[in-house]
Design a protein around this motif. Structure first.
Motif, PDB file in Angstrom:
ATOM      1  N   MET A   1      57.897   0.403  68.726  1.00  0.00           N
ATOM      2  CA  MET A   1      57.300   1.185  67.643  1.00  0.00           C
ATOM      3  C   MET A   1      56.613   2.400  68.252  1.00  0.00           C
ATOM      4  O   MET A   1      56.009   2.338  69.319  1.00  0.00           O
ATOM      5  N   LEU A   2      56.697   3.506  67.542  1.00  0.00           N
ATOM      6  CA  LEU A   2      56.081   4.762  67.951  1.00  0.00           C
ATOM      7  C   LEU A   2      55.053   5.168  66.902  1.00  0.00           C
ATOM      8  O   LEU A   2      55.341   5.120  65.698  1.00  0.00           O
ATOM      9  N   ILE A   3      53.888   5.558  67.347  1.00  0.00           N
ATOM     10  CA  ILE A   3      52.835   6.034  66.457  1.00  0.00           C
ATOM     11  C   ILE A   3      52.739   7.540  66.641  1.00  0.00           C
ATOM     12  O   ILE A   3      52.664   8.033  67.765  1.00  0.00           O
ATOM     13  N   ARG A   4      52.741   8.258  65.539  1.00  0.00           N
ATOM     14  CA  ARG A   4      52.693   9.725  65.576  1.00  0.00           C
ATOM     15  C   ARG A   4      51.440  10.184  64.851  1.00  0.00           C
ATOM     16  O   ARG A   4      51.170   9.769  63.706  1.00  0.00           O
ATOM     17  N   ILE A   5      50.669  11.039  65.515  1.00  0.00           N
ATOM     18  CA  ILE A   5      49.465  11.611  64.920  1.00  0.00           C
ATOM     19  C   ILE A   5      49.604  13.126  64.972  1.00  0.00           C
ATOM     20  O   ILE A   5      49.922  13.688  66.025  1.00  0.00           O
ATOM     21  N   VAL A   6      49.401  13.756  63.831  1.00  0.00           N
ATOM     22  CA  VAL A   6      49.478  15.214  63.742  1.00  0.00           C
ATOM     23  C   VAL A   6      48.161  15.704  63.138  1.00  0.00           C
ATOM     24  O   VAL A   6      47.822  15.342  62.006  1.00  0.00           O
ATOM     25  N   ARG A   7      47.435  16.497  63.908  1.00  0.00           N
ATOM     26  CA  ARG A   7      46.140  17.045  63.476  1.00  0.00           C
ATOM     27  C   ARG A   7      46.371  18.475  63.009  1.00  0.00           C
ATOM     28  O   ARG A   7      46.880  19.308  63.763  1.00  0.00           O
ATOM     29  N   MET A   8      45.979  18.748  61.768  1.00  0.00           N
ATOM     30  CA  MET A   8      46.244  20.041  61.157  1.00  0.00           C
ATOM     31  C   MET A   8      44.959  20.650  60.618  1.00  0.00           C
ATOM     32  O   MET A   8      44.242  20.006  59.866  1.00  0.00           O
ATOM     33  N   THR A   9      44.690  21.875  61.021  1.00  0.00           N
ATOM     34  CA  THR A   9      43.527  22.618  60.530  1.00  0.00           C
ATOM     35  C   THR A   9      44.045  23.665  59.555  1.00  0.00           C
ATOM     36  O   THR A   9      44.815  24.549  59.935  1.00  0.00           O
ATOM     37  N   PHE A  10      43.618  23.555  58.317  1.00  0.00           N
ATOM     38  CA  PHE A  10      44.101  24.443  57.262  1.00  0.00           C
ATOM     39  C   PHE A  10      43.107  25.556  56.977  1.00  0.00           C
ATOM     40  O   PHE A  10      41.900  25.396  57.185  1.00  0.00           O
ATOM     41  N   GLN A  11      43.622  26.658  56.472  1.00  0.00           N
ATOM     42  CA  GLN A  11      42.744  27.678  55.927  1.00  0.00           C
ATOM     43  C   GLN A  11      41.988  26.987  54.783  1.00  0.00           C
ATOM     44  O   GLN A  11      42.615  26.367  53.921  1.00  0.00           O
ATOM     45  N   PRO A  12      40.671  27.027  54.797  1.00  0.00           N
ATOM     46  CA  PRO A  12      39.900  26.257  53.808  1.00  0.00           C
ATOM     47  C   PRO A  12      40.347  26.468  52.367  1.00  0.00           C
ATOM     48  O   PRO A  12      40.409  25.512  51.586  1.00  0.00           O
ATOM     49  N   GLU A  13      40.679  27.682  52.014  1.00  0.00           N
ATOM     50  CA  GLU A  13      41.075  27.966  50.633  1.00  0.00           C
ATOM     51  C   GLU A  13      42.484  27.469  50.306  1.00  0.00           C
ATOM     52  O   GLU A  13      42.909  27.533  49.152  1.00  0.00           O
ATOM     53  N   ARG A  14      43.205  26.922  51.296  1.00  0.00           N
ATOM     54  CA  ARG A  14      44.585  26.493  51.061  1.00  0.00           C
ATOM     55  C   ARG A  14      44.772  24.979  51.185  1.00  0.00           C
ATOM     56  O   ARG A  14      45.894  24.485  51.114  1.00  0.00           O
ATOM     57  N   THR A  15      43.667  24.236  51.328  1.00  0.00           N
ATOM     58  CA  THR A  15      43.804  22.787  51.465  1.00  0.00           C
ATOM     59  C   THR A  15      44.373  22.138  50.208  1.00  0.00           C
ATOM     60  O   THR A  15      45.121  21.169  50.306  1.00  0.00           O
ATOM     61  N   ALA A  16      44.053  22.653  49.047  1.00  0.00           N
ATOM     62  CA  ALA A  16      44.604  22.082  47.809  1.00  0.00           C
ATOM     63  C   ALA A  16      46.121  22.217  47.786  1.00  0.00           C
ATOM     64  O   ALA A  16      46.822  21.301  47.327  1.00  0.00           O
ATOM     65  N   GLU A  17      46.639  23.319  48.319  1.00  0.00           N
ATOM     66  CA  GLU A  17      48.098  23.491  48.403  1.00  0.00           C
ATOM     67  C   GLU A  17      48.706  22.431  49.310  1.00  0.00           C
ATOM     68  O   GLU A  17      49.745  21.848  48.983  1.00  0.00           O
ATOM     69  N   PHE A  18      48.053  22.190  50.440  1.00  0.00           N
ATOM     70  CA  PHE A  18      48.560  21.154  51.341  1.00  0.00           C
ATOM     71  C   PHE A  18      48.556  19.792  50.660  1.00  0.00           C
ATOM     72  O   PHE A  18      49.527  19.028  50.759  1.00  0.00           O
ATOM     73  N   LEU A  19      47.489  19.469  49.974  1.00  0.00           N
ATOM     74  CA  LEU A  19      47.406  18.154  49.322  1.00  0.00           C
ATOM     75  C   LEU A  19      48.510  17.986  48.280  1.00  0.00           C
ATOM     76  O   LEU A  19      49.047  16.895  48.124  1.00  0.00           O
ATOM     77  N   ARG A  20      48.877  19.064  47.598  1.00  0.00           N
ATOM     78  CA  ARG A  20      49.994  18.990  46.646  1.00  0.00           C
ATOM     79  C   ARG A  20      51.314  18.735  47.382  1.00  0.00           C
ATOM     80  O   ARG A  20      52.123  17.914  46.950  1.00  0.00           O
ATOM     81  N   ILE A  21      51.514  19.434  48.493  1.00  0.00           N
ATOM     82  CA  ILE A  21      52.730  19.226  49.291  1.00  0.00           C
ATOM     83  C   ILE A  21      52.798  17.781  49.764  1.00  0.00           C
ATOM     84  O   ILE A  21      53.833  17.126  49.659  1.00  0.00           O
ATOM     85  N   PHE A  22      51.683  17.280  50.277  1.00  0.00           N
ATOM     86  CA  PHE A  22      51.669  15.901  50.779  1.00  0.00           C
ATOM     87  C   PHE A  22      51.923  14.913  49.647  1.00  0.00           C
ATOM     88  O   PHE A  22      52.724  13.983  49.801  1.00  0.00           O
ATOM     89  N   GLN A  23      51.274  15.098  48.520  1.00  0.00           N
ATOM     90  CA  GLN A  23      51.457  14.190  47.390  1.00  0.00           C
ATOM     91  C   GLN A  23      52.909  14.188  46.915  1.00  0.00           C
ATOM     92  O   GLN A  23      53.466  13.143  46.606  1.00  0.00           O
ATOM     93  N   ASP A  24      53.526  15.360  46.896  1.00  0.00           N
ATOM     94  CA  ASP A  24      54.913  15.463  46.442  1.00  0.00           C
ATOM     95  C   ASP A  24      55.913  14.855  47.428  1.00  0.00           C
ATOM     96  O   ASP A  24      56.996  14.438  47.020  1.00  0.00           O
ATOM     97  N   SER A  25      55.565  14.817  48.703  1.00  0.00           N
ATOM     98  CA  SER A  25      56.514  14.341  49.719  1.00  0.00           C
ATOM     99  C   SER A  25      56.185  12.970  50.295  1.00  0.00           C
ATOM    100  O   SER A  25      57.024  12.362  50.962  1.00  0.00           O
ATOM    101  N   ASP A  26      55.015  12.461  50.028  1.00  0.00           N
ATOM    102  CA  ASP A  26      54.553  11.191  50.596  1.00  0.00           C
ATOM    103  C   ASP A  26      55.564  10.056  50.394  1.00  0.00           C
ATOM    104  O   ASP A  26      56.001   9.421  51.356  1.00  0.00           O
ATOM    105  N   ALA A  27      55.958   9.791  49.176  1.00  0.00           N
ATOM    106  CA  ALA A  27      56.881   8.684  48.895  1.00  0.00           C
ATOM    107  C   ALA A  27      58.237   8.921  49.535  1.00  0.00           C
ATOM    108  O   ALA A  27      58.875   7.969  50.012  1.00  0.00           O
ATOM    109  N   LEU A  28      58.682  10.167  49.591  1.00  0.00           N
ATOM    110  CA  LEU A  28      59.981  10.475  50.195  1.00  0.00           C
ATOM    111  C   LEU A  28      59.958  10.238  51.702  1.00  0.00           C
ATOM    112  O   LEU A  28      60.925   9.726  52.270  1.00  0.00           O
ATOM    113  N   ILE A  29      58.854  10.609  52.347  1.00  0.00           N
ATOM    114  CA  ILE A  29      58.732  10.363  53.785  1.00  0.00           C
ATOM    115  C   ILE A  29      58.704   8.867  54.056  1.00  0.00           C
ATOM    116  O   ILE A  29      59.386   8.375  54.963  1.00  0.00           O
ATOM    117  N   ARG A  30      57.955   8.129  53.246  1.00  0.00           N
ATOM    118  CA  ARG A  30      57.875   6.670  53.425  1.00  0.00           C
ATOM    119  C   ARG A  30      59.243   5.996  53.284  1.00  0.00           C
ATOM    120  O   ARG A  30      59.468   4.931  53.851  1.00  0.00           O
TER     121      ARG A  30
END
Length: 101
Positions: free
Chosen positions: A1-30
């Motif tokens: 098994m491989l564990i992958r950690i990705v640390r991402m620093t977002f432009q503060p005003e764009r974190t909501a955009e990231f959360l939408r991207i993650f929410q939309d792709s979360d189930a597909l990645i899983r």
């Protein structure tokens, strides 16, 4: 098994955009072959820093995801929101024998 950690620093005003991207792709990645676990973590002190923590059956499974059309959509959209480049690393869990006193 491989564990992958990705640390991402977002432009503060764009974190909501990231959360939408993650929410939309979360189930597909899983659902990707070999994806065993996926979590999103937020830094306790800096709310514009997030980490993905994922478990993959193998490095090959992770690399297959990274070559997929899904990754080709998700990563460029996410990367465009960064304040600084992401830090990514893959690790293996270490199991040490229990020592007796």
């Amino acid at each position: 098994m491989l564990i992958r950690i990705v640390r991402m620093t977002f432009q503060p005003e764009r974190t909501a955009e990231f959360l939408r991207i993650f929410q939309d792709s979360d189930a597909l990645i899983r659902q990707m072959p070999g994806c065993l676990r996926l979590e999103l973590w937020q830094d306790a002190d800096q709310p514009n820093i997030y980490c993905t923590h994922s478990h993959w059956a193998s490095a090959e499974a992770l690399n297959a995801y990274r070559r997929s059309a899904l990754f080709g959509q998700v990563w460029p959209a996410t990367k465009a929101l960064f304040a600084v480049p992401a830090q990514a690393f893959s690790v293996h869990q270490v199991s040490l024998p229990i020592s007796q006193p």
